[in-house]
Design an enzyme around this catalytic site. Sequence first.
Site, PDB file in Angstrom:
ATOM      1  N   GLU A 184      -1.358  -2.066  -9.647  1.00 15.55           N
ATOM      2  CA  GLU A 184      -1.319  -3.256  -8.794  1.00 15.55           C
ATOM      3  C   GLU A 184      -0.139  -4.172  -9.073  1.00 15.55           C
ATOM      4  O   GLU A 184       0.443  -4.744  -8.145  1.00 15.55           O
ATOM      5  CB  GLU A 184      -2.636  -4.022  -8.910  1.00 15.55           C
ATOM      6  CG  GLU A 184      -3.855  -3.216  -8.515  1.00 15.55           C
ATOM      7  CD  GLU A 184      -3.793  -2.668  -7.095  1.00 15.55           C
ATOM      8  OE1 GLU A 184      -2.919  -3.095  -6.313  1.00 15.55           O
ATOM      9  OE2 GLU A 184      -4.620  -1.804  -6.756  1.00 15.55           O
ATOM     10  N   GLU A 211       0.817  -1.215   0.000  1.00 16.38           N
ATOM     11  CA  GLU A 211       0.000   0.000   0.000  1.00 16.38           C
ATOM     12  C   GLU A 211       0.851   1.267   0.000  1.00 16.38           C
ATOM     13  O   GLU A 211       0.484   2.272  -0.622  1.00 16.38           O
ATOM     14  CB  GLU A 211      -0.961   0.000   1.192  1.00 16.38           C
ATOM     15  CG  GLU A 211      -1.884  -1.205   1.269  1.00 16.38           C
ATOM     16  CD  GLU A 211      -2.677  -1.463  -0.001  1.00 16.38           C
ATOM     17  OE1 GLU A 211      -2.999  -0.483  -0.713  1.00 16.38           O
ATOM     18  OE2 GLU A 211      -2.970  -2.632  -0.295  1.00 16.38           O
TER      19      GLU A 211
END
Length: 872
Positions: A337, A315
């Site tokens: 991602e 993150e």
Amino acid sequence: MASADREVLPTAIKPSHYNLSIYNLDREKFTYDGTVDIDVVIQENTDSISLNSKELKLSNASIKLNSRGLTLETTDFSHDVKSQVVKLSFPEQLPAGSSKAVLTINFSGLLNNEMAGFYRSAYRNRDGKDDLMYSTQFESCDARRAFPCFDEPNLKATFGFNITIPENYTALSNMPESESKTAGTGLKKVTFDTSPKMSTYLYAWACGEFDYIETNTQRKYNGKQLPVRVYTTKGLAGQGKFALDNAAKIVDYYSEIFDIEYPLPKVDLLAVHEFSHGAMENWGLITYRTTAVLYNEATSDSRYKNRVAYVVAHELAHQWFGNLVTMDWWSELWLNEGFATWVGWLAVNHFYPEWDVWGQFVTESLQTAFQLDSLRGSHSIEVPVKNALDIDQIFDHISYLKGSSCIRMLSTHLGVDTFLKGVAAYLKEHAFGNATTEDLWHSLGQASGEDVSGKMSNWIKVIGFPVLTVTERPGEIHIRQSRFLSTGDLKPEEDQTTWWVPLMITKQSLTASVGDISSLTTKEVTIRGLDTSHYKLNDGQNGFYRVNYSPERLAKLAEVKKSLSVSDRVGVIADAAAMAVAGLGSTTGLLSFLTGLEDEESYLVWAEIIEQLGKCRSVFAESSPEIEERLKKFTLYLVTPAVKKIGWEFKPGEDFLTGRLRALLISAAGSAGHSGVIAEAKCRFKLYTSGEDRSALHPNLRLAVFRIAVAEGGEEEFEAVVKEYLSTTTVDGREICLSALGRVRKLELIQKVLDFMLSDKVKAQDKHTPAIALASNHSARRALWGYIKAHWDTIYKQFSGNIIVLDRFVKNTLNKFASQDVLEDIERFFQDKDNSGYERGLQIVSDSVKGNISWVNRDKDAVAKWLKENIA
């Protein structure tokens, strides 16, 4: 409104700044009110403004044209529910070129319990009472569920925000608090600094009764150290220490390797009690499922330590890659991602080299990506995305794990330092804006001097990956690439792609006469002058492809396994297993290969061995109980010496991977029927769950022992685990209990687990955990499917508010069958249902089951014969 490949808002209006106020939070009716002032640029003459809105009630709207000193009230709200767009009509034209116009909208919203938009999370507070916290989840298209906005990633704007909350609450948002003042009896209004330019899906806020712990970065940013905090509901903050320590050092590490300082003035991590994802990278306010951010050294299973370190790193990577520079459109989600996954593992490896992080990646992430991408129902990494429902379905193993695997392959080829140099250039060039895949390839090409776009195009734009079939002759090998399908029924028209494949041949096998064989750029090639006494392709398993060796070469690799790295040993096993499934090799060949691995010592290699044996047992059990029993005996033959050697006791100072190995071997031995392990597990389970001796069960062994007890026991063991689930105060305890419950074998207990799963005692975020365990349990699989059919309306109602949760549930509960009659039943059942948002998941189920059917039909007789001859 719609372009050729995507449904987007009209281009007449572009936002530049939002000033959002949230107030009148009704914590009984679960509603709130809001006002948003949006500074817009009018780019074309228009008499209407279209923006996104979902499940909001808009009461009035107006636009102030500052350049003309005129305010126009909306004459009509026109809602298109399907496209989630509201059209605001005005009595006269809004002239192009008006750069100082402010659109004001008053609205009301719902504090839903569907883990999307602005929603509520239920939890039990430290006084043992039911309580609620409130937070947001906007990715991909749910900012529109919290406030009316231009909800597309390339319509970036700055944000101002304030929220009125009870005075005992803490409010958080992306930026630091700038002011807090009384706003009536028992209320306060909290205002936050203006954010940098960002996409709507990254905006966030939260409120509740929170505690926090704090540290600072070592590096200084703009002359001072950054504050880093972990927020939780009261009483849990201490369990955020491990995440906190990692976050502070990872921010500094990324600032260094990206050559760009962390862009915001703070780093907040928030534990959220109900969460559809693992975590969400909101800029400056990262939200997490509790098991992905909280860890207790005394009571948590150590595998969660690994998880917390990685998820925190993933993150934080997004704060640069995704937040500072955002993909232009959702079709390039993998840019966010795939990169964050790879660099997350890179960071964990940097700080915890003793964990063999890349070995973990090969065992878990790489194999999971292969599994999905070997199906016809897969999709390319860069995939056309038309609307919001399409977007939700690509948050999957292709975008994350195939994307990161391709990044890893390219970074290994270019060299990590060169790769990161290109990444830094890309981030600097596109900071606070949007970019495309080609923009990244351009920067990497400039840094490396290579045609990165040409090399990577097929990897990103084409479904699937290659298998390299190796044929040996004296002093040479012949390599042919073709697309790999696990169903084993590749058609010529499906094999038209030629990938750039870095061969990565082990260096000790290369001789001076070989020449340049760094990569394969044609369908096939012959390599001469190679020392074939000991060679292996895909050294370190850094490439995203499988290798099909002859049985003789597999045998030789088994003989020299000690000279192979952990990643290579895992890769050889996984590739051999994949060849068996697809019919390019044989299951008996795989079993013969595994017989030589009983002296293995690596946790990660054992994890792959047990994974593949588990798949064999799961699939062949449907066709023959005798095969399943003999596979259990074969598993015992392999694991018994290892489990005896490692024992039950954890030694002081024992390393992380040894602890993981002990839990794995005990679980595998118990599942295969090891009488001594089962007896010991039952004894420890009784002492632990009765409360007689809670120290009888090490935290790392809870899952293994619970699984064994539930599988071998009856009503008493089932009730003991349910009681533990309802009373546990450990962060990971509920997840462990739910996973263990899925191991029940008796039909009446299977029914109880299913009823419990759908009850309000299990949160929506967790319902897939027992379901996946039941799906993997061949004793429960058909009962699970029958239950899904009988209770589909309830399941759909519970999950359809967050389509990602429904898609995950469907594809992970129905993909383990190996029966034609069940496949036809599944297809009939969903034929007349609304499959919007999970149709890809159903295709994955169909492809997976077809592959299992082919595997069983092709190999069951040979497997039965081999087991009969080799296993007493």
